[in-house]
Design a protein around this motif. Structure first.
Motif, mmCIF file in Angstrom:
data_model
loop_
_atom_site.group_PDB
_atom_site.id
_atom_site.type_symbol
_atom_site.label_atom_id
_atom_site.label_comp_id
_atom_site.label_asym_id
_atom_site.label_seq_id
_atom_site.Cartn_x
_atom_site.Cartn_y
_atom_site.Cartn_z
ATOM 1 N N ILE A 150 0.838 -1.198 0.000
ATOM 2 C CA ILE A 150 0.000 0.000 0.000
ATOM 3 C C ILE A 150 0.869 1.242 0.000
ATOM 4 C CG2 ILE A 150 -1.623 1.369 1.369
ATOM 5 C CD1 ILE A 150 -2.916 -1.183 2.284
ATOM 6 N N LEU A 235 2.135 7.743 3.918
ATOM 7 C CA LEU A 235 0.716 7.402 3.952
ATOM 8 C C LEU A 235 0.280 7.203 5.394
ATOM 9 C CD1 LEU A 235 -0.544 4.974 1.253
ATOM 10 C CD2 LEU A 235 -0.834 7.409 1.509
ATOM 11 N N HIS A 236 -0.967 7.444 5.651
ATOM 12 C CA HIS A 236 -1.449 7.293 7.016
ATOM 13 C C HIS A 236 -1.960 5.876 7.282
ATOM 14 C CE1 HIS A 236 -1.665 11.640 6.104
ATOM 15 N NE2 HIS A 236 -1.011 11.672 7.232
ATOM 16 N N VAL A 237 -1.018 4.951 7.229
ATOM 17 C CA VAL A 237 -1.321 3.575 7.601
ATOM 18 C C VAL A 237 -0.662 3.332 8.954
ATOM 19 C CG1 VAL A 237 -1.745 1.556 6.170
ATOM 20 C CG2 VAL A 237 -0.129 3.259 5.402
ATOM 21 N N ASN B 76 -8.072 3.738 5.896
ATOM 22 C CA ASN B 76 -7.277 4.317 6.975
ATOM 23 C C ASN B 76 -8.078 5.397 7.716
ATOM 24 O OD1 ASN B 76 -7.258 6.600 5.413
ATOM 25 N ND2 ASN B 76 -5.085 6.562 4.961
ATOM 26 N N ALA B 77 -7.417 6.009 8.692
ATOM 27 C CA ALA B 77 -8.103 6.985 9.554
ATOM 28 C C ALA B 77 -8.638 8.181 8.756
ATOM 29 C CB ALA B 77 -7.155 7.476 10.644
ATOM 30 N N GLN B 78 -8.003 8.465 7.619
ATOM 31 C CA GLN B 78 -8.433 9.600 6.792
ATOM 32 C C GLN B 78 -9.611 9.223 5.887
ATOM 33 O OE1 GLN B 78 -5.230 9.266 7.683
ATOM 34 N NE2 GLN B 78 -5.489 11.134 8.910
ATOM 35 N N ASP B 80 -9.435 7.055 3.400
ATOM 36 C CA ASP B 80 -9.001 6.596 2.080
ATOM 37 C C ASP B 80 -9.089 5.079 2.003
ATOM 38 O OD1 ASP B 80 -8.222 9.279 1.523
ATOM 39 O OD2 ASP B 80 -6.350 8.913 2.615
ATOM 40 N N TYR B 82 -8.037 1.463 0.294
ATOM 41 C CA TYR B 82 -6.988 0.808 -0.458
ATOM 42 C C TYR B 82 -7.417 -0.611 -0.783
ATOM 43 C CZ TYR B 82 -4.313 4.726 1.288
ATOM 44 O OH TYR B 82 -3.894 5.994 1.592
ATOM 45 N N THR B 84 -6.748 -4.212 -1.738
ATOM 46 C CA THR B 84 -5.538 -5.015 -1.590
ATOM 47 C C THR B 84 -5.555 -6.328 -2.366
ATOM 48 O OG1 THR B 84 -6.500 -5.839 0.467
ATOM 49 C CG2 THR B 84 -4.884 -4.087 0.651
#
Lengths: 239, 239
Positions: A150, A235-237, B76-78, B80, B82, B84
């Motif tokens: 990611i 990225l905010h992971v 994620n927290a934002q 967004d 993804y 996978t």
DNA sequence: CGCTGCGTTGACAGCATTCAATCGATGTGG
DNA sequence: CCACATCGATTGAATGCTGTCAACGCAGCG
């Protein structure tokens, strides 16, 4: 070509192993800890620059890294190299194979020691009740790989490098090592390859982050000066 | 929310399963085949648009896809998303978890059926001697993930799409299905996200490949017209 | 009929790659 | 001890691809 081997006569080996708490042994009870070393062949020393195995080698074993750093890569028919991972103590190398052949080559970037976990050992692990622990461990590997994927896909060169540093840092942290001092025995070319960018792009990114005093990069290590800034760039992971 | 379940009273279920040869059962002998169904809870129907599990759910099971297609993703927290992975029959979904929690959410893109492989079943699989088969299977997953990662990092948008098609095709082929007809129950947005590019870039790539008659793309499937051309456009990895 | 969701196409700006020159550290030989 | 070669890394300039923003097309549906 291992310089020295140890066929596991020492029953206390696992109990005294510094990587014990990041190993399958972390889930082992007293009895299992006693029996574990019988199933693991230990290669004490893999000199820097030497291979653990090559892509195409018959793969009847996986390797648990005890110390040092290992790089994995593949080379396609055109001769292009693809760096697929950097492994730290506690990581398992060589899981990736099919048709009983390794799909990657594994190279020690600095002197390393590993434990060999062959198919026979797998069965024995199952017998002493560590199957779940093993599968969980493989799951963690998969999990890490997913996050890296990611990170590598959905952001700019700078973001990828920032994410790389944060993940590296988190892994060191889990090992109880300093999270701001990232050892880089691999070349810039390797890192760039791993991050899917050119050497020049990586160099520019690092220069920029050094100019803003976010990191300080030397040839053999990267020092994280502003972890918070780095976090906002990636990225905010969860790392 | 499974619409119908079957707790495995049918001893012939695994023997008659159409995905048997791409399942762990492929490595099972007669005796093991008889005992397998006792360890696997079968969820006959997961309706399109329904979730197998959500990220964060307690993860005490993995799922073996028998039919349909499953998409996995994280948010994620934002906020967004993804994407996978896209899973076909024979694939294992849900391996990726840590701390006993799923790291991804899994959604049926079309009506699917799956077998549940919980921790208890894992131990039982070990007891009937299928540990090696399971680990091998996980290795194949890791292998596939690695190739996809390489494909996704080291080439252009067109190359990534070409690689995606070739890998998809190879997987269908292994299932004994037509390798030139790729069903796409997922949206273009999902594919673009998965390939780490924007919807617009993907659209342009597809348009270009349609203009040169390399593929023909409809809403719900992609038809490969010139596999050889597609192969030259992607990375030269074994698919 | 218009609304809505999804996909396509166009124009433009920004970022990464490419090619090329330079720099620095290391190692070798005279 | 210095000159020189070599390898890895940095920096610069120009091209090209991809992301962004925006408009449009199209199908399904109330």
């Amino acid at each position: 070509m291992p310089a020295s081997e140890n066929h596991g006569s020492d029953l206390n080996r696992c109990r005294q192993c510094p990587t014990r708490r990041v190993c399958i042994a972390a889930a082992a009870n007293e009895d299992q800890l006693n029996r574990l070393p019988q199933h693991l062949r230990c290669i004490e020393t893999v000199p820097s620059g030497h291979h653990l195995f090559y892509a195409g080698d018959s793969a009847n074993a996986q390797y648990h890294v005890r110390s040092g750093m290992v790089k994995t890569y593949t080379i396609n028919a055109q001769g292009d190299e693809y760096v697929t991972g950097f492994y730290l103590p506690g990581d398992i190398v060589g899981v990736v194979h099919s048709d009983n052949c390794h799909a990657e080559s594994a190279l020690a970037l600095e002197t390393a020691s590993v434990c060999e976990l062959n198919d026979e050992a797998l069965v024995q692990l199952a017998e002493i009740g560590l199957t779940t622990a093993l599968v969980k461990r493989l799951a963690v590997s998969a999990n890490t790989a997913m996050r890296q994927q990611i990170n590598l896909q959905h952001t700019s060169a700078q973001g990828r490098f920032a994410g790389f540093c944060m993940m590296f840092s988190a892994r060191l942290s889990r090992l109880g090592r300093c999270p701001t001092h990232l050892p880089t025995p691999m070349s810039r070319t390797d890192i760039a390859n791993y991050l899917g960018m050119t050497l020049e792009s990586l160099s520019r990114v690092i220069s920029k982050l050094q100019a803003t005093k976010v990191v300080r990069a030397k040839r053999d290590h990267i020092e994280i000066l502003k972890p918070e800034t780095l976090k906002t760039l990636g990225l905010h992971v969860d790392y």
